[in-house]
Design an enzyme around this catalytic site. Sequence first.
Site, mmCIF file in Angstrom:
data_model
loop_
_atom_site.group_PDB
_atom_site.id
_atom_site.type_symbol
_atom_site.label_atom_id
_atom_site.label_comp_id
_atom_site.label_asym_id
_atom_site.label_seq_id
_atom_site.Cartn_x
_atom_site.Cartn_y
_atom_site.Cartn_z
ATOM 1 N N PRO A 107 -9.662 1.111 -1.984
ATOM 2 C CA PRO A 107 -8.191 0.617 -2.144
ATOM 3 C C PRO A 107 -7.878 -0.432 -3.246
ATOM 4 C CG PRO A 107 -8.923 0.593 0.370
ATOM 5 C CD PRO A 107 -10.230 0.932 -0.472
ATOM 6 N N CYS A 108 -6.850 -0.186 -4.183
ATOM 7 C CA CYS A 108 -6.562 -0.933 -5.135
ATOM 8 C C CYS A 108 -5.496 -1.969 -5.151
ATOM 9 C CB CYS A 108 -6.478 0.168 -6.299
ATOM 10 S SG CYS A 108 -5.278 1.190 -5.971
ATOM 11 N N GLN A 109 -4.858 -1.877 -3.919
ATOM 12 C CA GLN A 109 -3.600 -2.736 -3.916
ATOM 13 C C GLN A 109 -4.032 -4.208 -4.169
ATOM 14 O OE1 GLN A 109 -4.306 -0.389 -1.723
ATOM 15 N NE2 GLN A 109 -2.549 0.717 -1.482
ATOM 16 N N PHE A 111 -6.192 -5.303 -6.101
ATOM 17 C CA PHE A 111 -6.432 -5.647 -7.422
ATOM 18 C C PHE A 111 -5.207 -5.427 -8.512
ATOM 19 C CE2 PHE A 111 -10.530 -3.965 -5.866
ATOM 20 C CZ PHE A 111 -11.146 -5.042 -6.026
#
Length: 366
Positions: A107-109, A111
């Site tokens: 999950p990239c939220q 970053f």
Amino acid sequence: MTTAPVTGSVEDQPRDVAPSRRLRSRRRLTAFDLFSGAGGLTQGLQDGGFRVLGAVEFDRAAGESYVLNHPKVRLWNSDIRTLDASKLLASVRLRPGELDLLAGCPPCQGFSHLRTLNRTRDVLDERNDLIYDYLRFVRELRPKAVLLENVPALADDRRMTHLIEGLIELGYPADDGYRILNAADYGVPQRRRRLVLLVSRDGPILSSFIVRPVATVRDAIGDLPVPGNTGDALHDMPERRSQKVTELIRSIPLDGGSRTDLALSRQLPCHKKTTGFRDVYGRMAWDKPAPTITTGCHNPSRGRFLHPEQHRAITLREAALLQSFPPDYQFAPAAGKERIAAMIGNAIPPRFVQEHTRGAREALLS
């Protein structure tokens, strides 16, 4: 199943390809998908010729959508932190070292650029540490190659440094194995900058398959009928706007226009207070790639998500097509509009993945 022995002398075999190379090229490469979401990565891997054996996804609605499209892939709809990687590998009848490709997008939220502007949020967001579970799976599965996709901001995070160091310790020379790439250069009708790490035990796998000409909004959604009664639930989901917002949308110039094209007297009060977020209430342009499709792709207050000429935001089907999903790709209908938009916006464009599988296939079959 047994294989008949090769008969005849060496002279009887084709001279252009050695028998061992010819047998390797027929082998169906295997892959495992971590943090699979609704299945964009799996779709791209399959389109590129990989056989996806298993996938892991925590979100229930995303898992339901995954199963609708990939019923033959074994899905663990669970928290990856609770899973034993070696047991998952054994359940698909592989031993450590036999899997061809381990792929994933933690999950990239946590970053994202907006979040990392606030360093406190960056430290506290526990999703950031899921990248260590990706590394844990690499350690247990020992795949022949690894693929990781994420937002560019990950490159400047200390966790990326730890990941690279961990991969190097495991025998993957990953210090030069990642690039910041634009999906629009790989056939996706959308500008989307992503970090891609693709490396085998023999070294980085660098993709050079830039596609020309660039795919556009018109290429992706230009032939779709007006939504409302098409029979496609994803295309026909209604939108609800106030009269004031509806009038604003109608006033935005067609084919790439923006709210900044309007006189100040016609702009919303909240828009007059800021010079940023200029794409808000903007229209897409027919003959350019779309802007990045985000989780707010159905809402014109979240970006340039108005249809080029119809007075509405793009539909969820249009958003999925701009993400390069197949036209008949399904999303769990009970999830609702917001959740489906999040699945689409968080997905890895399948076409982007498919283009990178070319380099992976060449490296793994050489």
